[in-house]
Enzyme design. Structure first.
Site, PDB file in Angstrom:
ATOM      1  N   ASN A 196       0.840  -1.199   0.000  1.00  0.00           N
ATOM      2  CA  ASN A 196       0.000   0.000   0.000  1.00  0.00           C
ATOM      3  C   ASN A 196       0.877   1.252   0.000  1.00  0.00           C
ATOM      4  OD1 ASN A 196      -2.712   1.421   0.620  1.00  0.00           O
ATOM      5  ND2 ASN A 196      -1.316   2.224   2.168  1.00  0.00           N
ATOM      6  N   GLU A 197       0.695   2.089  -0.990  1.00  0.00           N
ATOM      7  CA  GLU A 197       1.419   3.372  -1.082  1.00  0.00           C
ATOM      8  C   GLU A 197       2.890   3.216  -0.735  1.00  0.00           C
ATOM      9  OE1 GLU A 197      -0.609   6.491   1.034  1.00  0.00           O
ATOM     10  OE2 GLU A 197      -2.294   6.438  -0.361  1.00  0.00           O
ATOM     11  N   TYR A 250      -7.240  15.937   0.046  1.00  0.00           N
ATOM     12  CA  TYR A 250      -5.898  16.481   0.233  1.00  0.00           C
ATOM     13  C   TYR A 250      -5.487  17.390  -0.922  1.00  0.00           C
ATOM     14  CZ  TYR A 250      -5.212  12.888   3.770  1.00  0.00           C
ATOM     15  OH  TYR A 250      -5.330  12.097   4.880  1.00  0.00           O
ATOM     16  N   LYS A 272     -12.222   9.719   8.699  1.00  0.00           N
ATOM     17  CA  LYS A 272     -12.798   9.500   7.378  1.00  0.00           C
ATOM     18  C   LYS A 272     -13.869   8.417   7.369  1.00  0.00           C
ATOM     19  CE  LYS A 272      -8.862  11.239   4.808  1.00  0.00           C
ATOM     20  NZ  LYS A 272      -7.779  11.162   5.819  1.00  0.00           N
ATOM     21  N   TRP A 275     -12.495   4.745   1.891  1.00  0.00           N
ATOM     22  CA  TRP A 275     -11.604   4.890   3.044  1.00  0.00           C
ATOM     23  C   TRP A 275     -12.283   5.825   4.020  1.00  0.00           C
ATOM     24  CZ3 TRP A 275      -7.837   1.879   4.434  1.00  0.00           C
ATOM     25  CH2 TRP A 275      -7.073   2.265   5.535  1.00  0.00           C
ATOM     26  N   ASN A 286      -5.132   4.707  -4.700  1.00  0.00           N
ATOM     27  CA  ASN A 286      -5.687   5.497  -3.597  1.00  0.00           C
ATOM     28  C   ASN A 286      -5.737   6.939  -4.087  1.00  0.00           C
ATOM     29  OD1 ASN A 286      -5.365   3.129  -2.168  1.00  0.00           O
ATOM     30  ND2 ASN A 286      -3.734   3.875  -0.850  1.00  0.00           N
TER      31      ASN A 286
HETATM   32  C1  ADA Z   1      -3.290   6.742   2.861  1.00  0.00           C
HETATM   33  C2  ADA Z   1      -3.171   5.421   3.565  1.00  0.00           C
HETATM   34  C3  ADA Z   1      -4.250   5.142   4.540  1.00  0.00           C
HETATM   35  C4  ADA Z   1      -5.049   6.327   5.069  1.00  0.00           C
HETATM   36  C5  ADA Z   1      -5.140   7.511   4.160  1.00  0.00           C
HETATM   37  C6  ADA Z   1      -5.575   8.814   4.784  1.00  0.00           C
HETATM   38  O1  ADA Z   1      -3.848   6.686   1.649  1.00  0.00           O
HETATM   39  O2  ADA Z   1      -3.100   4.332   2.688  1.00  0.00           O
HETATM   40  O3  ADA Z   1      -3.689   4.350   5.522  1.00  0.00           O
HETATM   41  O4  ADA Z   1      -4.843   6.588   6.381  1.00  0.00           O
HETATM   42  O5  ADA Z   1      -3.898   7.767   3.575  1.00  0.00           O
HETATM   43  O6  ADA Z   1      -6.612   8.876   5.413  1.00  0.00           O
HETATM   44  O7  ADA Z   1      -4.860   9.784   4.619  1.00  0.00           O
END
Ligand code: ADA
Length: 744
Positions: free
Chosen positions: A372-373, A433, A528, A507, A427
């Site tokens: 992930n990322e 953001y 979130k 998310w 993502n």
């Molecule tokens: C990232 C990450 C997540 C999550 C998200 C966020 O994309 O993969 O863990 O926390 O950011 O809310 O900023």
């Protein structure tokens, strides 16, 4: 015969940095009595400040055992975060790295005089050899899934291989509709024992066997998640010496780059949520009750897929996914920061091996997430090779499932990173953001056009929604419940027009702990979620998903927490999956609207004081009270000092000489890439200085790793990403500073 007992009661716990490689011989002062599941971070891991206790802590328990000759005794740890050292009677039994997977230890040789003094050092401290180390969630330490004692005969279904169950079941669906259930048993000290299987009326024998089912009852997602149970017995001379039972499901799936996901030959568009396992005041130390509550809420919103982020979840939850017919993405915590050393690489492989071996029989799981990322720190060749090795490992261990990855938003559409796994997802946080929510559709279209052969999903998207904030004009980053709902309305519209996406995952389903955060006046939390951290309140955004996804009819009035309104009239928004909805204000009929998930009654007149608002469709209704007040309720607006964004007005003090962005020959401009500017010593100094300022104004944390990644971006691109948070004046200031630096 096998006996499994819970050892969760009556442990002693010692918090603190004692010697991690030497087991305590007895309990002294300072040890606390605890029951498992337990974490030492239940409170300090959720209160912000990024100061929760990380490091080695000890658990201790004495048990009496009277081992019968020919029996073996195992300790089973369904999770120990993040690393563990296990000792029995002062002797070291085993080590384990990885806070989310099951491991077991045969303690038979360590038992002395019918007793075992068990000491476990669990350690969630910083380390270079275990993932995760950097991520947006709290790494709760402890024995947070309890401990079991397993007694088996010397001959038994294997307990030593990467925490697996000892039997793997691979159902193969044939073209004629029949199924072959391929079974493999792994047996320790088999001797003269034979293996016998039973699935309902079907039987078979042998370490490898196949059961043929003419007309299988398929595991068919949310509609009909039918499960079979395989009973496996180890038999010698007519006596059963060990037995286990394993559930499985018969299903097929495929993913098409143009048409998305198919289950059992039919299109089955995947829409769902991501889930973290923590809960308010409990951290990761939750029980079956909390797992079930989570699943009920996910089922209620109407999801048919869950991304179980960012690590292996409890067996209890994968079982629930099987039972509820959820299609699952399972993954390891290879996240955010690549650690380039052999031990860390080995840890990604061992965590993946455990994930696959331990979860192989779950029909719900369709793909293994390898990272992930992970490119936040840049696209290092060693990272690429680590990813490829993980990908190959998954294919070697499991021929039936696909591999996937959750890419960082900025990964180039044509990056080779998109061609490592079988399928992939991105993502994206356009609309939170960076950029705006409208940027999502065009990005998806461009990617799809450039990569028509790739199966694309959206593995994360979302925005903060804090119940106390409200606005008539919701805006990105205002943290309001209302903006969150609006954002998700738009995302749902975006996805509805793009059926080629193989899956989408919100998310996040639930707010979760991230002790380093300070967001919207809430410390230590990522807000979130569609549901609050305590699972008590479904935010308005929950109901727009329910309107799209669920067949269970409902009517939901939005804005019930926006109770005090200082306007003469107000708009009333309703989320529903009914075709019509009627509105009543203080008993007066305001009319009936046709609706497609959303109905808005505009400019509804309010009387002074309390107004009873009621939405009705047939027998269904929802009711709320709105107070007409004389002054706007200031508590609905996030205060600057609470925003975690201290220097938002730094640009006010900046001196600019011109009024536009210029591009003088021979000097740096906003069209230059950050990496190029950084090669110039003055440029480097300026970028470092600017990063600090951007961090403040845009409330983006630009880590060194992120900066690395951003080297390929132009300054203009950064402006884009900061969106409205980067005021015009600040842009001109940045441009003017760059224009002073001569290119050499
Ligand atoms: C990232 C990450 C997540 C999550 C998200 C966020 O994309 O993969 O863990 O926390 O950011 O809310 O900023």
């Amino acid at each position: 015969m096998r006996k499994t007992e819970s050892l969760n009661k009556d442990w002693y716990f010692l918090k603190g940095d004692t010697r991690r490689h030497k087991a305590p011989k007895r309990i002294k002062k300072g040890w606390e009595k605890v029951d498992l599941p337990h974490t030492w971070n239940a409170l300090d891991g959720q209160d912000g400040g990024f100061d929760y206790h990380r490091g080695p802590c000890w658990y201790y328990k004495e048990i009496k055992l009277s081992p019968v000759k020919g029996e073996e005794i195992y300790l089973e740890f369904p999770a120990a975060s993040l690393k563990a050292e296990v000792f029995v009677n002062g002797r070291h039994v085993c080590s384990h790295k990885g806070g989310f997977s099951t491991f077991r230890a045969n303690i038979t040789p360590y038992i002395r005089h019918g007793a075992a003094k068990i000491a476990v050092c669990a350690d969630n401290g910083e380390a270079k050899d275990v993932y995760p180390q950097t991520a947006d969630f709290t790494f709760f330490g402890g024995l947070y899934r309890g401990v079991n004692l397993i007694t088996v005969a010397r001959a038994h279904f294997d307990l030593d291989y990467f925490g697996g169950s000892g039997v793997s079941v691979t159902p193969v669906l044939n073209k004629d509709g029949s199924a072959d259930i391929e079974i493999e048993a792994f047996v320790s000290n088999q001797g003269s024992c034979s293996v016998e299987y039973k699935v309902g009326e079907y039987t078979a024998r042998g370490n490898s066997a196949v059961i043929h089912i003419d007309e299988p009852h398929l595991w068919n997602g949310r509609k009909d998640p039918y499960l079979y149970t395989l009973e496996a017995e180890l038999v010698t001379g007519g006596t059963i010496v060990d037995d286990i039972s394993v559930r499985f499901g018969i299903r097929s799936f495929k993913i098409d780059a143009q048409k998305g996901f198919y289950l059992n030959g039919r299109r089955y568009p995947l829409h769902g949520v991501s889930r973290h396992q923590d809960r308010e005041n409990m951290g990761w130390a939750i029980t079956e009750k909390e797992h079930r509550e989570d699943m009920e809420l996910i089922a209620d919103v109407g999801a048919n897929t869950i991304r179980l982020a960012h690590y292996q979840h409890s067996q209890c939850f994968y079982d629930l996914c099987d039972e509820y017919g959820m299609v699952v993405w399972a993954e390891i915590p290879f996240i955010s920061a690549f650690m380039n050393n052999p031990e860390a690489r080995e840890n990604t492989l061992s965590q993946m091996k455990e994930l696959v071996v331990q979860n192989y029989n779950h029909p719900s799981i369709v793909c293994w997430g390898i990272a992930n990322e992970i490119t936040i720190g840049g696209e290092d060749p060693d990272l690429i090779s680590n990813l490829k090795e993980l990908n190959d490992l998954c294919h070697e261990l499991d021929k039936t499932r696909l591999t996937t990855i959750a890419q960082l938003s900025m990964v180039d559409m044509e990056s080779e990173l998109n061609r490592i796994t079988d399928i992939l997802s991105y993502n994206h946080y356009f609309g939170w953001y960076m950029g705006s929510v409208e940027d999502n559709g065009p990005w998806i279209d461009e990617f799809h056009e450039k990569n028509p052969d790739l199966c694309l999903g959206i593995s994360e998207y979302g925005c903060e929604g804090i119940l106390k904030y409200h606005s008539n004009e919701p805006k990105m980053q205002d943290y309001s419940e209302d903006y969150q709902a609006l954002y998700h309305e738009k995302m749902l519209e975006t996805f509805a027009k793009r059926p080629f996406l193989w899956s989408t995952h919100v998310w996040n389903m639930f707010d979760f702990a991230s002790d380093m955060r300070d967001e919207g006046g809430v410390k230590g939390r990522n807000n979130k979620g569609l549901v609050t951290y305590d699972r008590k309140i479904k935010k308005d955004s929950f109901f727009i998903y329910k309107a799209y996804w669920s067949k269970e009819k409902f009517v939901h009035l939005c804005g019930r927490r926006y109770a005090n309104r200082a306007t003469e009239t107000t708009d009333i928004k309703i989320y529903t999956n009914c075709k019509t909805v009627s509105l009543f204000v203080n008993g007066e009929d305001m009319g009936t609207a046709q609706c497609d998930k959303i109905a808005v009654f505009e400019n509804v007149a309010l009387k002074e004081g309390e107004n009873v608002i009621r939405a009705e469709s047939g027998k269904l209704f929802d009711e709320m009270v709105i107070n007409k007040v004389s002054e706007p309720d200031e508590s609905y607006i996030l205060k600057q000092e609470d925003s975690g964004n201290s220097g938002s007005n730094w640009f006010e003090t900046l001196e600019i000489t011109g009024s536009e962005i210029l591009f003088p020959e021979g000097f740096f401009t906003v069209k230059d890439k950050i990496g190029e500017i950084m090669k110039n010593p003055e440029g480097l100094e300026f970028i470092n200085d600017m990063i600090e300022k951007i961090t403040e104004i845009a409330n983006i944390s630009v880590s060194k790793g992120m900066l690395n990644m951003a080297k390929g971006f132009t300054i203009e691109k950064l402006f884009d990403m900061a969106g409205s948070r980067m005021p015009e004046k600040a842009k001109i200031w940045v441009s003017e500073q760059l224009n002073k630096i001569e290119k050499k």
